[in-house]
Design a protein around this motif. Sequence first.
Motif, PDB file in Angstrom:
ATOM      1  N   VAL A  58       0.855  -1.188   0.000  1.00  0.00           N
ATOM      2  CA  VAL A  58       0.000   0.000   0.000  1.00  0.00           C
ATOM      3  C   VAL A  58       0.887   1.233   0.000  1.00  0.00           C
ATOM      4  CG1 VAL A  58      -1.769   1.288   1.254  1.00  0.00           C
ATOM      5  CG2 VAL A  58      -1.829  -1.223   1.243  1.00  0.00           C
ATOM      6  N   VAL A  59       0.638   2.157  -0.937  1.00  0.00           N
ATOM      7  CA  VAL A  59       1.408   3.403  -1.005  1.00  0.00           C
ATOM      8  C   VAL A  59       0.441   4.564  -0.784  1.00  0.00           C
ATOM      9  CG1 VAL A  59       2.980   4.824  -2.354  1.00  0.00           C
ATOM     10  CG2 VAL A  59       3.027   2.335  -2.619  1.00  0.00           C
ATOM     11  N   ASP A  60       0.633   5.260   0.320  1.00  0.00           N
ATOM     12  CA  ASP A  60      -0.288   6.289   0.787  1.00  0.00           C
ATOM     13  C   ASP A  60       0.187   7.670   0.343  1.00  0.00           C
ATOM     14  OD1 ASP A  60      -2.172   7.767   2.138  1.00  0.00           O
ATOM     15  OD2 ASP A  60      -1.843   6.820   4.082  1.00  0.00           O
ATOM     16  N   ASN A  61      -0.690   8.387  -0.354  1.00  0.00           N
ATOM     17  CA  ASN A  61      -0.353   9.740  -0.823  1.00  0.00           C
ATOM     18  C   ASN A  61      -0.616  10.799   0.235  1.00  0.00           C
ATOM     19  OD1 ASN A  61       0.887  10.878  -3.018  1.00  0.00           O
ATOM     20  ND2 ASN A  61      -0.879  10.863  -4.348  1.00  0.00           N
ATOM     21  N   ASN A  62      -1.060  10.380   1.414  1.00  0.00           N
ATOM     22  CA  ASN A  62      -1.292  11.302   2.520  1.00  0.00           C
ATOM     23  C   ASN A  62      -0.097  11.219   3.476  1.00  0.00           C
ATOM     24  OD1 ASN A  62      -2.247  12.849   4.642  1.00  0.00           O
ATOM     25  ND2 ASN A  62      -3.626  11.259   5.412  1.00  0.00           N
ATOM     26  N   PRO A  63       0.729  12.275   3.567  1.00  0.00           N
ATOM     27  CA  PRO A  63       1.930  12.218   4.417  1.00  0.00           C
ATOM     28  C   PRO A  63       1.629  12.299   5.921  1.00  0.00           C
ATOM     29  CG  PRO A  63       1.698  14.389   3.432  1.00  0.00           C
ATOM     30  CD  PRO A  63       0.614  13.544   2.824  1.00  0.00           C
ATOM     31  N   GLU A  64       0.394  12.576   6.293  1.00  0.00           N
ATOM     32  CA  GLU A  64       0.027  12.723   7.708  1.00  0.00           C
ATOM     33  C   GLU A  64       0.274  11.413   8.467  1.00  0.00           C
ATOM     34  OE1 GLU A  64      -4.054  13.427  10.362  1.00  0.00           O
ATOM     35  OE2 GLU A  64      -4.123  13.352   8.170  1.00  0.00           O
ATOM     36  N   ARG A  65       0.975  11.483   9.593  1.00  0.00           N
ATOM     37  CA  ARG A  65       1.265  10.299  10.392  1.00  0.00           C
ATOM     38  C   ARG A  65       0.116   9.975  11.343  1.00  0.00           C
ATOM     39  NH1 ARG A  65       6.041   7.879  10.913  1.00  0.00           N
ATOM     40  NH2 ARG A  65       4.569   6.296  11.661  1.00  0.00           N
ATOM     41  N   ASN A  66      -0.002   8.672  11.668  1.00  0.00           N
ATOM     42  CA  ASN A  66      -1.014   8.153  12.584  1.00  0.00           C
ATOM     43  C   ASN A  66      -2.435   8.441  12.123  1.00  0.00           C
ATOM     44  OD1 ASN A  66       0.949   7.147  14.471  1.00  0.00           O
ATOM     45  ND2 ASN A  66       1.276   9.263  15.130  1.00  0.00           N
ATOM     46  N   ASN A  89       2.126  14.748  -1.043  1.00  0.00           N
ATOM     47  CA  ASN A  89       1.134  14.286  -2.023  1.00  0.00           C
ATOM     48  C   ASN A  89       1.681  14.535  -3.427  1.00  0.00           C
ATOM     49  OD1 ASN A  89      -1.109  14.020  -3.792  1.00  0.00           O
ATOM     50  ND2 ASN A  89      -2.526  14.523  -2.140  1.00  0.00           N
ATOM     51  N   ILE A  90       1.849  13.476  -4.193  1.00  0.00           N
ATOM     52  CA  ILE A  90       2.477  13.601  -5.511  1.00  0.00           C
ATOM     53  C   ILE A  90       1.489  13.364  -6.647  1.00  0.00           C
ATOM     54  CG2 ILE A  90       4.824  13.111  -4.757  1.00  0.00           C
ATOM     55  CD1 ILE A  90       4.386  10.191  -5.374  1.00  0.00           C
ATOM     56  N   GLY A  91       0.191  13.423  -6.340  1.00  0.00           N
ATOM     57  CA  GLY A  91      -0.820  13.292  -7.382  1.00  0.00           C
ATOM     58  C   GLY A  91      -0.997  11.854  -7.843  1.00  0.00           C
ATOM     59  N   ALA A  92      -2.010  11.659  -8.691  1.00  0.00           N
ATOM     60  CA  ALA A  92      -2.354  10.306  -9.142  1.00  0.00           C
ATOM     61  C   ALA A  92      -1.223   9.668  -9.945  1.00  0.00           C
ATOM     62  CB  ALA A  92      -3.630  10.345  -9.974  1.00  0.00           C
ATOM     63  N   SER A  93      -0.709  10.376 -10.940  1.00  0.00           N
ATOM     64  CA  SER A  93       0.338   9.786 -11.779  1.00  0.00           C
ATOM     65  C   SER A  93       1.598   9.511 -10.963  1.00  0.00           C
ATOM     66  CB  SER A  93       0.658  10.705 -12.962  1.00  0.00           C
ATOM     67  OG  SER A  93       1.235  11.923 -12.525  1.00  0.00           O
ATOM     68  N   GLY A  94       1.917  10.417 -10.050  1.00  0.00           N
ATOM     69  CA  GLY A  94       3.090  10.214  -9.209  1.00  0.00           C
ATOM     70  C   GLY A  94       2.959   8.978  -8.348  1.00  0.00           C
ATOM     71  N   ASN A  95       1.793   8.793  -7.746  1.00  0.00           N
ATOM     72  CA  ASN A  95       1.598   7.641  -6.866  1.00  0.00           C
ATOM     73  C   ASN A  95       1.551   6.338  -7.660  1.00  0.00           C
ATOM     74  OD1 ASN A  95       1.547   6.874  -4.189  1.00  0.00           O
ATOM     75  ND2 ASN A  95      -0.675   6.798  -4.079  1.00  0.00           N
ATOM     76  N   TRP A  96       0.968   6.378  -8.856  1.00  0.00           N
ATOM     77  CA  TRP A  96       0.981   5.185  -9.706  1.00  0.00           C
ATOM     78  C   TRP A  96       2.420   4.796 -10.034  1.00  0.00           C
ATOM     79  CZ3 TRP A  96      -3.352   5.350 -13.993  1.00  0.00           C
ATOM     80  CH2 TRP A  96      -4.608   5.407 -13.372  1.00  0.00           C
ATOM     81  N   ASN A  97       3.237   5.778 -10.362  1.00  0.00           N
ATOM     82  CA  ASN A  97       4.630   5.481 -10.690  1.00  0.00           C
ATOM     83  C   ASN A  97       5.414   5.008  -9.471  1.00  0.00           C
ATOM     84  OD1 ASN A  97       4.513   6.013 -13.461  1.00  0.00           O
ATOM     85  ND2 ASN A  97       4.796   8.208 -13.148  1.00  0.00           N
ATOM     86  N   LYS A  98       5.032   5.496  -8.288  1.00  0.00           N
ATOM     87  CA  LYS A  98       5.674   5.045  -7.056  1.00  0.00           C
ATOM     88  C   LYS A  98       5.509   3.535  -6.857  1.00  0.00           C
ATOM     89  CE  LYS A  98       7.939   7.988  -4.476  1.00  0.00           C
ATOM     90  NZ  LYS A  98       9.321   7.695  -4.027  1.00  0.00           N
ATOM     91  N   LEU A  99       4.376   3.003  -7.287  1.00  0.00           N
ATOM     92  CA  LEU A  99       4.127   1.570  -7.131  1.00  0.00           C
ATOM     93  C   LEU A  99       5.232   0.761  -7.799  1.00  0.00           C
ATOM     94  CD1 LEU A  99       0.292   1.417  -7.978  1.00  0.00           C
ATOM     95  CD2 LEU A  99       1.372   1.805  -5.744  1.00  0.00           C
ATOM     96  N   PHE A 100       5.649   1.210  -8.969  1.00  0.00           N
ATOM     97  CA  PHE A 100       6.650   0.468  -9.738  1.00  0.00           C
ATOM     98  C   PHE A 100       8.073   0.764  -9.246  1.00  0.00           C
ATOM     99  CE2 PHE A 100       2.826   0.720 -12.174  1.00  0.00           C
ATOM    100  CZ  PHE A 100       2.705  -0.558 -12.687  1.00  0.00           C
ATOM    101  N   HIS A 101       8.261   1.935  -8.677  1.00  0.00           N
ATOM    102  CA  HIS A 101       9.561   2.268  -8.093  1.00  0.00           C
ATOM    103  C   HIS A 101       9.822   1.457  -6.828  1.00  0.00           C
ATOM    104  CE1 HIS A 101      12.942   4.415  -6.500  1.00  0.00           C
ATOM    105  NE2 HIS A 101      12.247   4.991  -5.538  1.00  0.00           N
ATOM    106  N   LEU A 102       8.791   1.295  -5.997  1.00  0.00           N
ATOM    107  CA  LEU A 102       8.962   0.643  -4.700  1.00  0.00           C
ATOM    108  C   LEU A 102       8.865  -0.883  -4.771  1.00  0.00           C
ATOM    109  CD1 LEU A 102       6.859   3.151  -2.557  1.00  0.00           C
ATOM    110  CD2 LEU A 102       9.356   2.965  -2.629  1.00  0.00           C
ATOM    111  N   ALA A 103       8.140  -1.394  -5.750  1.00  0.00           N
ATOM    112  CA  ALA A 103       8.011  -2.848  -5.888  1.00  0.00           C
ATOM    113  C   ALA A 103       9.352  -3.442  -6.323  1.00  0.00           C
ATOM    114  CB  ALA A 103       6.925  -3.187  -6.893  1.00  0.00           C
ATOM    115  N   ILE A 104       9.592  -4.706  -5.927  1.00  0.00           N
ATOM    116  CA  ILE A 104      10.845  -5.365  -6.336  1.00  0.00           C
ATOM    117  C   ILE A 104      10.561  -6.677  -7.068  1.00  0.00           C
ATOM    118  CG2 ILE A 104      12.199  -4.320  -4.490  1.00  0.00           C
ATOM    119  CD1 ILE A 104      11.992  -6.951  -2.962  1.00  0.00           C
ATOM    120  N   THR A 105       9.304  -6.981  -7.318  1.00  0.00           N
ATOM    121  CA  THR A 105       8.947  -8.214  -8.017  1.00  0.00           C
ATOM    122  C   THR A 105       8.854  -7.968  -9.526  1.00  0.00           C
ATOM    123  OG1 THR A 105       6.608  -7.720  -7.639  1.00  0.00           O
ATOM    124  CG2 THR A 105       7.704  -9.167  -6.046  1.00  0.00           C
TER     125      THR A 105
END
Length: 333
Positions: A58-66, A89-105
């Motif tokens: 899960v990659v959360d675009n909300n930086p707020e903790r807790n 918050n990096i927007g929809a396209s940013g968060n979609w791209n984050k999925l592929f940056h953070l995944a290792i499979t």
Amino acid sequence: MKYNEIIKIPSILIKEGEVPEGTKYTIAIPTYKRANLLKEAIDSCLAQKTSIPFVIMVVDNNPERNCETEQLIQSYKVSNLLYYKNAKNIGASGNWNKLFHLAITDYVVMLHDDDLLYNDYIEKIDRIICLYKGSVDVIYPAIEIFTQNKNSFERQKKGAIRAMRLHSYDFQFGNACNIVGVCFSRKSIIEENGFDDFFYPSLDYQMHVRLAKKNKLIKLFGIPLVLYRILENDSLKLSTMIEVAKKDKEIIESIIDKYPTWYKKLFISFFKAYPKYLLLALKNKLSFPDQELEQKIIEYSKNVTLVDMLILRIMTQFKARCMHLFRTRTLIK
């Protein structure tokens, strides 16, 4: 925000899960302040009936903790769940791209936080990838639409799964695929420098067209593997649909650019009628009357003839009903 830009923005690992050696699949869920829906999405992933190892990220675009989402994730006592928060918050396209940056499979399954997987998704997708011996970049599963909450992810009916290889021309009459539950080769998205926010809100459509040039796209027909929830959110706003019409036109023009002039003339009528077509589709999805939407439909209707609508209907019906004729093969009975 493209992939090579997004990797410069940090994401904080809040919940560290395990990625067993040899794991091929990450079910990646972008989210933003929808904990109640996210829970259903995660539960559908955890309900998978398979011995094939996979991880949920899960990659959360909300930086707020807790926040409520963080509290939800921390309540899960499973080892294959990872949770990241973007530093901003990096927007929809940013968060979609984050999925592929953070995944290792090798493969990344994109699942929106309000959608669900049937409990045989991983098992079926893995069988299909093995049948194609890895020579596939994208698998578009068949979907089932629902609107209410769902507490069962077990299939109620069984059937065959057929498949068809997609080409660029399959997208010339509009977006032929839904991005819900799509299984991507991680490498293919990175090589394309990720989703391009210039084409928002048609990010997925433009990516499909780019990837289609490699002839490694597979669209599935038959029993659905994904549950697609229809909600009255940003994707069902009038302003969004108007922008979709604009961006879709640019994408379609890029596909037909080298086609004969006589053929491209058919799209004069298609493009005139396309915004009205999208707004009528939006009207049918809404559960309440929208006066501004009605006025916009009337405004677009002034410049659209019956011939324009007829040409559009023929083209879109061809996309929906004829594109797969004589081109599908049965993969699973």
